[in-house]
Design a protein around this motif. Structure first.
Motif, short mmCIF file in Angstrom:
data_model
loop_
_atom_site.label_atom_id
_atom_site.label_comp_id
_atom_site.label_asym_id
_atom_site.label_seq_id
_atom_site.Cartn_x
_atom_site.Cartn_y
_atom_site.Cartn_z
N LYS B 31 0.73 -1.28 0.05
CA LYS B 31 -0.10 0.14 -0.06
C LYS B 31 0.70 1.33 -0.10
O LYS B 31 0.07 2.43 0.08
N GLU B 77 -7.10 -2.44 3.12
CA GLU B 77 -7.87 -2.30 1.78
C GLU B 77 -8.92 -1.46 1.82
O GLU B 77 -8.97 -0.80 0.64
N SER B 81 -8.22 2.45 -0.02
CA SER B 81 -8.79 1.64 -1.18
C SER B 81 -8.37 2.52 -2.56
O SER B 81 -8.45 2.06 -3.43
N SER B 84 -2.88 0.50 -4.51
CA SER B 84 -2.83 -0.79 -5.35
C SER B 84 -3.71 -1.83 -4.33
O SER B 84 -3.46 -1.83 -2.99
N SER B 85 -4.47 -2.44 -4.75
CA SER B 85 -5.60 -3.52 -4.19
C SER B 85 -4.56 -4.51 -3.68
O SER B 85 -3.92 -5.41 -4.51
N PRO B 88 -6.97 -7.83 -6.09
CA PRO B 88 -7.48 -7.14 -6.99
C PRO B 88 -8.59 -7.87 -7.79
O PRO B 88 -8.36 -8.83 -8.43
#
Lengths: 231, 231
Positions: B31, B77, B81, B84-85, B88
């Protein structure tokens, strides 16, 4: 025009038991595509459309022939991209490969050693010699010997399902809230066994059993309506 | 302001070896979040911010305390948000659970039985009694007995990695072309072992070894720079 799918059959033409064909069959249903299946036996290699690798599933869509269940899933995802995805999202295709490799490396060999004699018993007479010879060479023993201690091996088999069990006891499907191709891969293995054996792989109180029930209910009960045993 | 993470440490404060903490540490890096880690020992339960369940990882982000690696991944997450997930796409969260359950049910117990004595050897003196007593009760034998035949068990351990091996020999990461939380889950197990043991879990020509190398290279070599052994 409906897609044609060559589908492994037993002595009865409507007994369809290949785990790889079930992956394709469920993927076709997931995409909402009409399909006409053609029953096919192991020894009918010259009856398949080309190209093929001597095995099923093979599908024909218009003039396009695609063989191998993984290639069929990719074909359907690409050519019917406007329909519900088999690999929803950027990481699903990659993660589905892990589920597939677990299924192929752990689940299939274990199930084969429990039900291989039952597969033989359901084959057309012309397939039985081919099947016995090729599988006994691979397994290194007569089919009857391979399965004779299966009751004793059942607890270890059920224990090996723990990663699957923990997953489907906390979410409805392997893929989460909705089924996707990873579910069809794992389900194909259980539908394979269910189609040719009354040996109870799963206890009725197993979350995997409940998940299998949800899979059997999909698409109007498509897989439940196919000849098989038990729940 | 940087996020604070309570992170299991050995006798040296910079030796961080918890597989669950590595899941969180890699997720924070994924993240792109700054983190300040606080070394923590098993017996320092009263030093954790509340709420907690007596274990790490625990993170503090502003005033929000989150504990448990899975809850931390969900928190990151949701609250970040736009970055980058970790999951995904619609199916990734569900499929990641399967990878997590395989890691917890298959990989962790097998690795523990290979390196548990090495964990003990790297603990702070105040943690060693706690660790030996609790783990010997769980494993049913002295730590030295648990690991004494580990060379003989290594081939079976490596064979059990087949689902992972087949996956990462055909794609760079468990999650596909790019790493995501499923990779951090599996990597946490190998980083755990690498942090406290020179016992070579992986042969150098194993595709799993190459994947572990790619994981060690991520985020500027974050995990490689942490004290550990081998590749």
């Amino acid at each position: 025009m409906a897609i044609t799918m060559y589908d492994l059959a037993g002595v009865e033409a409507d007994r369809r038991f290949s785990p790889f064909c079930w992956r394709a069959r469920m993927a076709l249903a997931h995409k909402g595509l009409e399909v006409e299946t053609v029953p096919w036996r192991f020894t009918e290699k010259d009856k398949l459309p080309t190209p093929n690798d001597g095995r099923v599933p093979v599908i024909v869509d218009g003039g396009t022939v695609t063989h191998d269940s993984s290639a069929i899933a990719e074909y359907l995802e690409e050519h019917y991209s406007d329909r519900s995805s088999l690999f929803p999202g950027a990481a699903a295709r990659g993660l589905t490969k892990f589920v597939q490799n677990w299924t192929d490396a752990v689940l299939h060999p274990a199930i084969a050693r429990l039900v291989v004699r039952d597969i033989w018993a359901h084959l057309a007479p012309g397939d039985q010699d081919y099947f016995r010879t090729s599988r006994e060479a691979f397994l290194g023993a007569p089919l009857e010997d391979v399965v004779k201690d299966r009751e004793a091996r059942l607890p270890a088999f059920r224990a090996s399902l723990l990663p699957l069990r923990r997953t489907v006891e906390r979410q409805d499907y392997v893929s989460g809230a909705e089924p996707a191709y990873a579910d069809y891969i794992v389900f194909g293995a259980f539908q394979w066994a269910r189609s040719i054996s009354d040996f109870e792989l799963l206890a009725a109180d197993d979350p995997v059993y409940a998940w299998r029930g949800r899979m059997l209910d999909l698409f109007g009960g498509l897989a439940r309506q196919s000849p098989g045993y038990g729940g």
